[in-house]
Design a protein around this motif. Sequence first.
Motif, PDB file in Angstrom:
ATOM      1  N   TYR A 226       0.655 -13.247  -8.508  1.00 39.48           N
ATOM      2  CA  TYR A 226       0.919 -11.906  -9.013  1.00 39.48           C
ATOM      3  C   TYR A 226       0.791 -10.531  -7.879  1.00 39.48           C
ATOM      4  O   TYR A 226       0.980 -11.062  -6.669  1.00 39.48           O
ATOM      5  N   TYR A 227       0.963  -9.265  -8.395  1.00 42.60           N
ATOM      6  CA  TYR A 227       1.038  -8.477  -6.976  1.00 42.60           C
ATOM      7  C   TYR A 227      -0.966  -7.543  -7.361  1.00 42.60           C
ATOM      8  O   TYR A 227      -1.008  -6.489  -8.303  1.00 42.60           O
ATOM      9  N   ALA A 228      -0.688  -7.611  -5.749  1.00 39.99           N
ATOM     10  CA  ALA A 228      -1.750  -6.413  -5.783  1.00 39.99           C
ATOM     11  C   ALA A 228      -1.759  -5.430  -5.163  1.00 39.99           C
ATOM     12  O   ALA A 228      -0.754  -4.650  -4.328  1.00 39.99           O
ATOM     13  N   ASP A 229      -1.187  -4.058  -6.242  1.00 40.23           N
ATOM     14  CA  ASP A 229      -0.698  -2.509  -5.273  1.00 40.23           C
ATOM     15  C   ASP A 229      -2.347  -1.619  -5.229  1.00 40.23           C
ATOM     16  O   ASP A 229      -3.123  -1.335  -5.756  1.00 40.23           O
ATOM     17  N   PHE A 230      -2.321  -1.371  -4.096  1.00 41.00           N
ATOM     18  CA  PHE A 230      -3.103  -0.989  -3.697  1.00 41.00           C
ATOM     19  C   PHE A 230      -3.101   0.476  -3.436  1.00 41.00           C
ATOM     20  O   PHE A 230      -3.505   2.067  -3.196  1.00 41.00           O
ATOM     21  N   ALA A 231      -1.686   0.755  -4.364  1.00 41.84           N
ATOM     22  CA  ALA A 231      -1.198   2.846  -4.396  1.00 41.84           C
ATOM     23  C   ALA A 231      -0.562   2.378  -6.294  1.00 41.84           C
ATOM     24  O   ALA A 231      -0.125   2.910  -5.719  1.00 41.84           O
ATOM     25  N   PRO A 232      -1.700   2.402  -6.994  1.00 41.98           N
ATOM     26  CA  PRO A 232      -2.036   2.141  -7.941  1.00 41.98           C
ATOM     27  C   PRO A 232      -1.344   4.705  -8.780  1.00 41.98           C
ATOM     28  O   PRO A 232      -0.877   4.281  -9.641  1.00 41.98           O
ATOM     29  N   ASN A 233      -2.311   5.269  -7.772  1.00 45.36           N
ATOM     30  CA  ASN A 233      -1.920   6.409  -7.856  1.00 45.36           C
ATOM     31  C   ASN A 233      -0.597   6.906  -7.076  1.00 45.36           C
ATOM     32  O   ASN A 233      -0.593   8.644  -7.491  1.00 45.36           O
ATOM     33  N   GLY A 234      -0.117   6.552  -6.293  1.00 47.30           N
ATOM     34  CA  GLY A 234       1.292   6.784  -5.406  1.00 47.30           C
ATOM     35  C   GLY A 234       0.600   6.986  -4.229  1.00 47.30           C
ATOM     36  O   GLY A 234       1.494   7.181  -3.376  1.00 47.30           O
ATOM     37  N   TYR A 235      -0.546   6.881  -4.027  1.00 44.13           N
ATOM     38  CA  TYR A 235      -0.843   6.611  -3.114  1.00 44.13           C
ATOM     39  C   TYR A 235      -2.065   5.542  -2.599  1.00 44.13           C
ATOM     40  O   TYR A 235      -3.047   5.443  -3.345  1.00 44.13           O
ATOM     41  N   VAL A 236      -2.752   5.094  -1.778  1.00 45.62           N
ATOM     42  CA  VAL A 236      -4.089   4.432  -1.055  1.00 45.62           C
ATOM     43  C   VAL A 236      -5.199   5.450  -1.658  1.00 45.62           C
ATOM     44  O   VAL A 236      -5.699   6.617  -0.777  1.00 45.62           O
ATOM     45  N   ASP A 237      -6.251   5.151  -2.255  1.00 48.53           N
ATOM     46  CA  ASP A 237      -7.544   5.939  -2.736  1.00 48.53           C
ATOM     47  C   ASP A 237      -8.404   4.992  -3.357  1.00 48.53           C
ATOM     48  O   ASP A 237      -9.690   5.429  -3.647  1.00 48.53           O
TER      49      ASP A 237
ATOM     50  N   SER B 261       0.877  -1.059  -0.307  1.00 49.79           N
ATOM     51  CA  SER B 261       0.124   0.085   0.094  1.00 49.79           C
ATOM     52  C   SER B 261       0.729   1.754  -0.170  1.00 49.79           C
ATOM     53  O   SER B 261       0.238   2.225   0.554  1.00 49.79           O
ATOM     54  N   ILE B 262       1.963   0.965  -0.098  1.00 47.41           N
ATOM     55  CA  ILE B 262       3.184   2.381  -0.530  1.00 47.41           C
ATOM     56  C   ILE B 262       3.709   2.457  -2.180  1.00 47.41           C
ATOM     57  O   ILE B 262       3.958   1.723  -2.682  1.00 47.41           O
ATOM     58  N   PRO B 263       3.653   3.413  -3.152  1.00 48.33           N
ATOM     59  CA  PRO B 263       4.816   3.534  -4.110  1.00 48.33           C
ATOM     60  C   PRO B 263       5.887   2.317  -4.544  1.00 48.33           C
ATOM     61  O   PRO B 263       5.882   1.999  -5.087  1.00 48.33           O
ATOM     62  N   ASN B 264       6.387   2.310  -3.535  1.00 47.55           N
ATOM     63  CA  ASN B 264       6.867   1.636  -3.705  1.00 47.55           C
ATOM     64  C   ASN B 264       7.717   0.723  -2.169  1.00 47.55           C
ATOM     65  O   ASN B 264       8.449   1.025  -1.690  1.00 47.55           O
ATOM     66  N   ASP B 265       7.573  -0.545  -2.845  1.00 47.98           N
ATOM     67  CA  ASP B 265       7.460  -1.560  -2.434  1.00 47.98           C
ATOM     68  C   ASP B 265       8.275  -2.924  -1.913  1.00 47.98           C
ATOM     69  O   ASP B 265       9.507  -2.139  -3.039  1.00 47.98           O
ATOM     70  N   CYS B 266       8.549  -3.353  -0.846  1.00 42.89           N
ATOM     71  CA  CYS B 266      10.048  -4.371  -0.750  1.00 42.89           C
ATOM     72  C   CYS B 266       9.370  -5.518  -0.610  1.00 42.89           C
ATOM     73  O   CYS B 266       9.290  -5.659   0.931  1.00 42.89           O
ATOM     74  N   THR B 267       8.845  -6.363  -1.249  1.00 36.09           N
ATOM     75  CA  THR B 267       8.261  -7.571  -0.812  1.00 36.09           C
ATOM     76  C   THR B 267       9.589  -8.644  -0.937  1.00 36.09           C
ATOM     77  O   THR B 267      10.206  -8.790  -1.306  1.00 36.09           O
ATOM     78  N   SER B 268       9.229 -10.040   0.265  1.00 33.54           N
ATOM     79  CA  SER B 268       9.741 -10.092   0.849  1.00 33.54           C
ATOM     80  C   SER B 268       9.209 -12.011   0.689  1.00 33.54           C
ATOM     81  O   SER B 268       7.938 -11.834   0.836  1.00 33.54           O
ATOM     82  N   PHE B 269      10.124 -12.994   0.202  1.00 29.12           N
ATOM     83  CA  PHE B 269       9.667 -14.608  -0.294  1.00 29.12           C
ATOM     84  C   PHE B 269      10.286 -15.042   0.545  1.00 29.12           C
ATOM     85  O   PHE B 269      11.458 -15.454   0.792  1.00 29.12           O
ATOM     86  N   GLY B 270      10.120 -15.868   0.873  1.00 28.47           N
ATOM     87  CA  GLY B 270      10.098 -17.468   1.565  1.00 28.47           C
ATOM     88  C   GLY B 270      11.652 -18.456   0.812  1.00 28.47           C
ATOM     89  O   GLY B 270      11.626 -17.930  -0.041  1.00 28.47           O
ATOM     90  N   PRO B 271      12.017 -18.898   1.165  1.00 23.74           N
ATOM     91  CA  PRO B 271      12.994 -19.457   1.079  1.00 23.74           C
ATOM     92  C   PRO B 271      11.970 -20.604   0.518  1.00 23.74           C
ATOM     93  O   PRO B 271      13.171 -21.490  -0.715  1.00 23.74           O
ATOM     94  N   THR B 272      11.824 -21.166   0.576  1.00 22.92           N
ATOM     95  CA  THR B 272      10.381 -22.695  -0.093  1.00 22.92           C
ATOM     96  C   THR B 272       9.540 -21.490  -0.597  1.00 22.92           C
ATOM     97  O   THR B 272       8.710 -22.832  -0.858  1.00 22.92           O
ATOM     98  N   SER B 273       9.310 -20.570  -0.913  1.00 25.11           N
ATOM     99  CA  SER B 273       8.135 -20.216  -1.335  1.00 25.11           C
ATOM    100  C   SER B 273       7.900 -20.689  -3.053  1.00 25.11           C
ATOM    101  O   SER B 273       8.970 -20.835  -3.392  1.00 25.11           O
ATOM    102  N   THR B 274       6.441 -21.829  -3.121  1.00 22.54           N
ATOM    103  CA  THR B 274       6.609 -22.171  -4.780  1.00 22.54           C
ATOM    104  C   THR B 274       5.015 -21.671  -4.821  1.00 22.54           C
ATOM    105  O   THR B 274       4.498 -21.081  -4.536  1.00 22.54           O
ATOM    106  N   TRP B 275       4.885 -21.243  -6.148  1.00 24.08           N
ATOM    107  CA  TRP B 275       3.670 -20.526  -6.962  1.00 24.08           C
ATOM    108  C   TRP B 275       3.961 -21.438  -8.663  1.00 24.08           C
ATOM    109  O   TRP B 275       4.754 -21.607  -8.888  1.00 24.08           O
ATOM    110  N   ASP B 276       2.567 -21.343  -9.039  1.00 15.72           N
ATOM    111  CA  ASP B 276       2.300 -21.466 -10.357  1.00 15.72           C
ATOM    112  C   ASP B 276       2.235 -19.978 -10.986  1.00 15.72           C
ATOM    113  O   ASP B 276       2.466 -20.259 -12.464  1.00 15.72           O
ATOM    114  N   LEU B 277       1.327 -19.618 -10.018  1.00 15.86           N
ATOM    115  CA  LEU B 277       1.258 -17.949 -10.906  1.00 15.86           C
ATOM    116  C   LEU B 277       1.486 -16.991  -9.570  1.00 15.86           C
ATOM    117  O   LEU B 277       1.462 -17.506  -8.534  1.00 15.86           O
TER     118      LEU B 277
END
Length: 183
Positions: A113-124, A95-111
Amino acid sequence: MRTVKVKLKNGIVVSGDEFDDNDFLKLKDIFKKWQNMNSDLNALKGRSLNVPDVFSEALFCLAFNAVRTNAEPGAHSYDCVIKDTGEGVQVKSASIPNDCTSFGPTSTWDLLYYADFAPNGYVDGNVWFYKIDSEDVYGLVLNQAKNETFADQQAQGRRPRFSIKSRIINAKGLQPVKKVSLL
């Protein structure tokens, strides 16, 4: 919300939460309360609270016909599963303009996705979903000095961290695949 069974691509059946229109109305109400709480925190010169997982995961499920797994045994590290295909999904959000996303060492996925709660630079109230290509993540160099990639850090048992928004979405000019309004 109700509990349902869903089959993963590998044939394993897991339980998960299925959301409906009533849950969307609840999420909209909780969103207003979250925004009010953040305003109160900011008035005390505190930081806003990050996106609660239920927002990104439940909204994803509603928008993409998926079920939230809630760390169900057998569901790997998937947050959600697409009901039609059984594909496991990791949903990352900020929910901030520049994220710092963390992944676990064993994170897996087929797909992914990133949900941007601040697509216009702020939560609106707008939430934009981006589909992230796994190859763009695993091959991403995170430590220039050691030429160390995301995959290298996972193999070392570490938690890779980087900004999905700046390093992938903005760098590659990705467009949202879905837009949701919480207003």
